[in-house]
Design a protein around this motif. Structure first.
Motif, PDB file in Angstrom:
ATOM      1  N   ASP A  37       0.809  -1.211   0.000  1.00  0.00           N
ATOM      2  CA  ASP A  37       0.000   0.000   0.000  1.00  0.00           C
ATOM      3  C   ASP A  37       0.848   1.270   0.000  1.00  0.00           C
ATOM      4  OD1 ASP A  37       0.976  -0.043   2.548  1.00  0.00           O
ATOM      5  OD2 ASP A  37      -0.969  -0.205   3.546  1.00  0.00           O
ATOM      6  N   GLY A  38       2.132   1.131  -0.212  1.00  0.00           N
ATOM      7  CA  GLY A  38       3.029   2.276  -0.330  1.00  0.00           C
ATOM      8  C   GLY A  38       4.382   1.809  -0.832  1.00  0.00           C
ATOM      9  N   LEU A  39       5.207   2.749  -1.262  1.00  0.00           N
ATOM     10  CA  LEU A  39       6.549   2.410  -1.732  1.00  0.00           C
ATOM     11  C   LEU A  39       7.488   2.358  -0.543  1.00  0.00           C
ATOM     12  CD1 LEU A  39       6.816   4.564  -4.977  1.00  0.00           C
ATOM     13  CD2 LEU A  39       6.284   2.128  -4.776  1.00  0.00           C
ATOM     14  N   ARG A  40       7.391   1.277   0.206  1.00  0.00           N
ATOM     15  CA  ARG A  40       8.230   1.086   1.393  1.00  0.00           C
ATOM     16  C   ARG A  40       9.206  -0.049   1.116  1.00  0.00           C
ATOM     17  NH1 ARG A  40       3.113   1.383   3.730  1.00  0.00           N
ATOM     18  NH2 ARG A  40       3.131  -0.855   4.078  1.00  0.00           N
ATOM     19  N   PRO A  41      10.451   0.273   0.792  1.00  0.00           N
ATOM     20  CA  PRO A  41      11.401  -0.771   0.434  1.00  0.00           C
ATOM     21  C   PRO A  41      11.773  -1.648   1.614  1.00  0.00           C
ATOM     22  CG  PRO A  41      12.523   1.327   0.651  1.00  0.00           C
ATOM     23  CD  PRO A  41      11.055   1.616   0.767  1.00  0.00           C
ATOM     24  N   VAL A  42      11.945  -2.931   1.338  1.00  0.00           N
ATOM     25  CA  VAL A  42      12.430  -3.862   2.353  1.00  0.00           C
ATOM     26  C   VAL A  42      13.941  -3.730   2.418  1.00  0.00           C
ATOM     27  CG1 VAL A  42      12.630  -6.275   3.017  1.00  0.00           C
ATOM     28  CG2 VAL A  42      10.509  -5.439   1.974  1.00  0.00           C
ATOM     29  N   GLY A  43      14.476  -3.558   3.621  1.00  0.00           N
ATOM     30  CA  GLY A  43      15.919  -3.408   3.765  1.00  0.00           C
ATOM     31  C   GLY A  43      16.271  -2.019   4.245  1.00  0.00           C
ATOM     32  N   ALA A  44      17.493  -1.874   4.666  1.00  0.00           N
ATOM     33  CA  ALA A  44      17.920  -0.605   5.247  1.00  0.00           C
ATOM     34  C   ALA A  44      18.767   0.195   4.270  1.00  0.00           C
ATOM     35  CB  ALA A  44      18.694  -0.871   6.543  1.00  0.00           C
ATOM     36  N   GLY A  45      19.880  -0.361   3.827  1.00  0.00           N
ATOM     37  CA  GLY A  45      20.784   0.379   2.969  1.00  0.00           C
ATOM     38  C   GLY A  45      21.081  -0.355   1.680  1.00  0.00           C
ATOM     39  N   ILE A  46      21.610   0.380   0.723  1.00  0.00           N
ATOM     40  CA  ILE A  46      22.080  -0.200  -0.527  1.00  0.00           C
ATOM     41  C   ILE A  46      23.377   0.497  -0.894  1.00  0.00           C
ATOM     42  CG2 ILE A  46      20.657   1.405  -1.893  1.00  0.00           C
ATOM     43  CD1 ILE A  46      20.518  -0.802  -4.042  1.00  0.00           C
ATOM     44  N   SER A  47      24.357  -0.274  -1.332  1.00  0.00           N
ATOM     45  CA  SER A  47      25.613   0.302  -1.792  1.00  0.00           C
ATOM     46  C   SER A  47      25.603   0.305  -3.312  1.00  0.00           C
ATOM     47  CB  SER A  47      26.811  -0.495  -1.260  1.00  0.00           C
ATOM     48  OG  SER A  47      26.740  -1.848  -1.672  1.00  0.00           O
ATOM     49  N   LEU A  48      25.788   1.488  -3.871  1.00  0.00           N
ATOM     50  CA  LEU A  48      25.776   1.644  -5.321  1.00  0.00           C
ATOM     51  C   LEU A  48      27.216   1.774  -5.809  1.00  0.00           C
ATOM     52  CD1 LEU A  48      22.763   4.073  -5.791  1.00  0.00           C
ATOM     53  CD2 LEU A  48      22.818   1.584  -6.062  1.00  0.00           C
ATOM     54  N   ALA A  49      27.653   0.765  -6.546  1.00  0.00           N
ATOM     55  CA  ALA A  49      28.999   0.745  -7.099  1.00  0.00           C
ATOM     56  C   ALA A  49      29.038   1.569  -8.386  1.00  0.00           C
ATOM     57  CB  ALA A  49      29.417  -0.704  -7.357  1.00  0.00           C
ATOM     58  N   PRO A  50      30.236   1.838  -8.913  1.00  0.00           N
ATOM     59  CA  PRO A  50      30.326   2.663 -10.114  1.00  0.00           C
ATOM     60  C   PRO A  50      29.507   2.142 -11.290  1.00  0.00           C
ATOM     61  CG  PRO A  50      32.472   2.502  -9.085  1.00  0.00           C
ATOM     62  CD  PRO A  50      31.571   1.568  -8.331  1.00  0.00           C
ATOM     63  N   ASN A  51      29.361   0.822 -11.421  1.00  0.00           N
ATOM     64  CA  ASN A  51      28.569   0.288 -12.530  1.00  0.00           C
ATOM     65  C   ASN A  51      27.124   0.745 -12.443  1.00  0.00           C
ATOM     66  OD1 ASN A  51      28.930  -1.596 -10.228  1.00  0.00           O
ATOM     67  ND2 ASN A  51      27.433  -2.880 -11.278  1.00  0.00           N
ATOM     68  N   LEU A 103      26.900   4.667  -0.381  1.00  0.00           N
ATOM     69  CA  LEU A 103      25.930   3.963   0.459  1.00  0.00           C
ATOM     70  C   LEU A 103      24.807   4.920   0.814  1.00  0.00           C
ATOM     71  CD1 LEU A 103      25.463   1.257   2.097  1.00  0.00           C
ATOM     72  CD2 LEU A 103      26.381   2.501   4.046  1.00  0.00           C
ATOM     73  N   LEU A 104      23.574   4.479   0.640  1.00  0.00           N
ATOM     74  CA  LEU A 104      22.425   5.309   0.977  1.00  0.00           C
ATOM     75  C   LEU A 104      21.256   4.433   1.396  1.00  0.00           C
ATOM     76  CD1 LEU A 104      20.622   6.571  -2.243  1.00  0.00           C
ATOM     77  CD2 LEU A 104      22.509   4.946  -2.339  1.00  0.00           C
ATOM     78  N   HIS A 105      20.280   5.050   2.003  1.00  0.00           N
ATOM     79  CA  HIS A 105      19.086   4.326   2.402  1.00  0.00           C
ATOM     80  C   HIS A 105      18.304   3.953   1.150  1.00  0.00           C
ATOM     81  CE1 HIS A 105      15.514   3.090   4.521  1.00  0.00           C
ATOM     82  NE2 HIS A 105      16.074   3.385   5.683  1.00  0.00           N
ATOM     83  N   ARG A 106      17.765   2.744   1.133  1.00  0.00           N
ATOM     84  CA  ARG A 106      16.954   2.317  -0.008  1.00  0.00           C
ATOM     85  C   ARG A 106      15.778   3.262  -0.233  1.00  0.00           C
ATOM     86  NH1 ARG A 106      17.360  -3.009  -2.091  1.00  0.00           N
ATOM     87  NH2 ARG A 106      19.230  -4.044  -1.308  1.00  0.00           N
ATOM     88  N   ALA A 107      15.204   3.757   0.845  1.00  0.00           N
ATOM     89  CA  ALA A 107      14.069   4.664   0.707  1.00  0.00           C
ATOM     90  C   ALA A 107      14.467   5.944  -0.022  1.00  0.00           C
ATOM     91  CB  ALA A 107      13.488   4.989   2.073  1.00  0.00           C
ATOM     92  N   THR A 108      15.693   6.399   0.181  1.00  0.00           N
ATOM     93  CA  THR A 108      16.158   7.598  -0.514  1.00  0.00           C
ATOM     94  C   THR A 108      16.178   7.372  -2.016  1.00  0.00           C
ATOM     95  OG1 THR A 108      17.515   8.250   1.379  1.00  0.00           O
ATOM     96  CG2 THR A 108      18.089   9.215  -0.757  1.00  0.00           C
ATOM     97  N   LEU A 109      16.706   6.232  -2.433  1.00  0.00           N
ATOM     98  CA  LEU A 109      16.756   5.928  -3.864  1.00  0.00           C
ATOM     99  C   LEU A 109      15.353   5.746  -4.435  1.00  0.00           C
ATOM    100  CD1 LEU A 109      18.338   5.380  -6.404  1.00  0.00           C
ATOM    101  CD2 LEU A 109      18.719   3.033  -5.624  1.00  0.00           C
ATOM    102  N   ILE A 110      14.484   5.073  -3.700  1.00  0.00           N
ATOM    103  CA  ILE A 110      13.100   4.908  -4.138  1.00  0.00           C
ATOM    104  C   ILE A 110      12.453   6.278  -4.355  1.00  0.00           C
ATOM    105  CG2 ILE A 110      10.799   4.218  -3.340  1.00  0.00           C
ATOM    106  CD1 ILE A 110      12.275   1.823  -4.296  1.00  0.00           C
ATOM    107  N   ASP A 111      12.640   7.181  -3.409  1.00  0.00           N
ATOM    108  CA  ASP A 111      12.040   8.516  -3.511  1.00  0.00           C
ATOM    109  C   ASP A 111      12.583   9.279  -4.716  1.00  0.00           C
ATOM    110  OD1 ASP A 111      10.547   8.021  -1.259  1.00  0.00           O
ATOM    111  OD2 ASP A 111      11.835   9.175   0.099  1.00  0.00           O
ATOM    112  N   LEU A 112      13.884   9.188  -4.957  1.00  0.00           N
ATOM    113  CA  LEU A 112      14.484   9.896  -6.092  1.00  0.00           C
ATOM    114  C   LEU A 112      13.936   9.378  -7.415  1.00  0.00           C
ATOM    115  CD1 LEU A 112      18.209  10.102  -4.917  1.00  0.00           C
ATOM    116  CD2 LEU A 112      16.590  12.006  -5.118  1.00  0.00           C
ATOM    117  N   LEU A 113      13.772   8.075  -7.518  1.00  0.00           N
ATOM    118  CA  LEU A 113      13.236   7.493  -8.748  1.00  0.00           C
ATOM    119  C   LEU A 113      11.772   7.860  -8.937  1.00  0.00           C
ATOM    120  CD1 LEU A 113      14.877   3.975  -8.396  1.00  0.00           C
ATOM    121  CD2 LEU A 113      15.357   5.599 -10.238  1.00  0.00           C
ATOM    122  N   ALA A 114      10.978   7.692  -7.881  1.00  0.00           N
ATOM    123  CA  ALA A 114       9.540   7.941  -7.992  1.00  0.00           C
ATOM    124  C   ALA A 114       9.245   9.402  -8.317  1.00  0.00           C
ATOM    125  CB  ALA A 114       8.838   7.532  -6.700  1.00  0.00           C
TER     126      ALA A 114
END
Length: 423
Positions: A37-51, A103-114
């Motif tokens: 019922d919302g864009l609530r990602p499972v997990g805390a952080g995600i590490s984004l590598a150069p690729n 490294l950033l919170h998954r929710a941050t990336l979700i918000d930026l995309l949405a």
């Protein structure tokens, strides 16, 4: 507008939203169907590598992601007693791979995309079921997806519905699905400690721990350990389990565990797709992310590969033409299969409980580290140095119209597109 092709993305996670944005920028009318019922990602952080950062450049997010980099100074690999096995400096990775890990919170990336998607693109509380994969090149055979609000027809369906993907099971009912890797994980977020610490990953006997900060100082920490599938802490007290396992390890691990709020520990058993799928497509449907190649997190590439999938899929999905399915599968399946296998191999090394092997492993790491940082970084060659097939970012086809109008009003409305039967 009536001729704009429709794409339906099943799943509103990182891979699904990246695909939605990339397809939107390619000229598709995109609908994202998210079961929650919302864009609530499972997990805390995600590490984004150069690729992954280079993939996000294609959808206009790379620079903003890089601005969140928080790694300062060195870090590295430790023993539970705090003895260094190897040291790492982000500048060496940047020199070799063209960037550092962010490294950033998954929710941050979700918000930026949405935030970059047109209004009404995402439909939450919308359980979706693929009923017909369709036939590429045949306008009379679009793909069909059942939703609570009725069936949708689409020229392209993206299965981004995660590790337990129903879309995958529909496309490949004979595939065995996921298998347990043999280890479980814990993830926590705690407020800033108020004192500096060295970023690290610590390898013990059959278990590991990692501690890293976000740009705002919030600390993301994780543990992993060999354990029977489905095992949980007595009484559900996972903080007590973490204290039992890691409470005597080196600073700042005890202080981080003290700061953990009871009930806020995420624990998940790790599964992977051990047997590769025969293809990442069928009909007008393509799979990406965990739905296509769930993998162990030991290379930090699960979300990164989903982001890669998304931009490569968009590259092979020109509007008004059938998806180049063989091209997408050929570009992604060998790569993700190799990374999945390598991630499992790494997990068997860093989570071994065999003490003679641990001694041999630690000695080898110190010896390789003594040769210089280049040798330790070689393990990510062919992974972190990947580049997307398109070199230049997509341009928003509605950007000029948005400047002239008022945001969503300048884009085609959901209702007008729903009336369209173009595929």
């Amino acid at each position: 507008m009536s001729g704009q092709p429709r794409a339906v993305v099943v799943g509103g996670g990182i891979g699904g939203l990246t695909a939605a944005l990339a397809l939107h920028l390619r000229g598709w009318h995109v609908t994202v169907l998210e079961r929650a019922d919302g864009l609530r990602p499972v997990g805390a952080g995600i590490s984004l590598a150069p690729n992954a950062q280079r993939a996000l450049d294609i959808v206009g997010l790379g620079a903003e992601i890089r601005s969140l980099e928080a790694w300062e100074g060195d870090g590295g690999l430790l023993t539970p007693a705090g003895r260094w096995l190897s040291r790492a400096d982000p500048k060496h990775a940047a020199e070799r791979f063209g960037g550092s890990i962010v490294l950033l919170h998954r929710a941050t990336l979700i918000d930026l995309l949405a935030a970059r998607l047109p209004d009404d693109t995402v439909r939450t509380a919308s359980d979706a079921r693929l009923t017909d994969p369709g036939v590429p090149g045949d306008p009379a055979r679009p793909a069909r997806v059942a939703t609570p609000d009725g069936d949708l027809e689409a020229g392209l369906v993206v299965g981004a519905d995660g590790i337990d993907s129903a879309t995958r099971r529909t496309l490949f009912p004979d595939h065995p699905g996921t298998a347990y890797t043999g280890f479980t994980t814990w993830r926590v977020l705690v407020p800033p400690l108020g004192r500096p610490f060295t970023q690290h990953e610590t390898w013990g006997c059959g278990q590991i721990w990692g501690t890293h900060p976000f740009a705002d100082g919030t600390i993301y920490a994780y543990g992993a350990a060999m354990a029977p599938a489905g095992q949980r802490a007595p009484g559900g007290d996972e903080k007590a389990e973490l204290l039992r396992r890691y409470g005597s390890w080196h600073d700042p691990i005890p202080a981080i565990l003290d700061a953990v709020e009871p009930g806020q520990v995420l624990r998940h058993d790790v599964h992977q797709i051990a047997e590769p799928l025969p293809a990442l497509h069928r009909g007008r449907v393509a799979l990406l992310g965990d739905a296509a190649h769930a993998m162990a997190p030991t290379l930090g590439q699960g979300g990164n590969q989903a982001i890669e999938d998304a931009v490569v899929l968009a590259h092979h999905a020109a509007p008004h033409t059938p998806l180049d399915q063989p091209g997408y599968t050929a570009a992604r399946l060998p790569r993700t299969t190799a990374i999945t296998r390598k991630a499992l191999t790494v997990s068997r090394v860093n989570l071994t409980a065999n003490r003679p092997l641990i001694a041999l492993r630690n000695t080898a790491i110190r010896a390789v580290g003594a040769l210089g940082p280049t040798f330790l970084l070689r393990g990510m060659d062919g992974i972190a140095d990947w580049r997307p097939p398109q070199r230049e970012p997509y341009q928003d086809p509605y950007a000029a119209r948005t400047r002239e109008g008022t945001g969503a009003a300048a884009r085609p409305s959901q209702q007008s597109q729903d009336r369209s039967t173009q595929t």
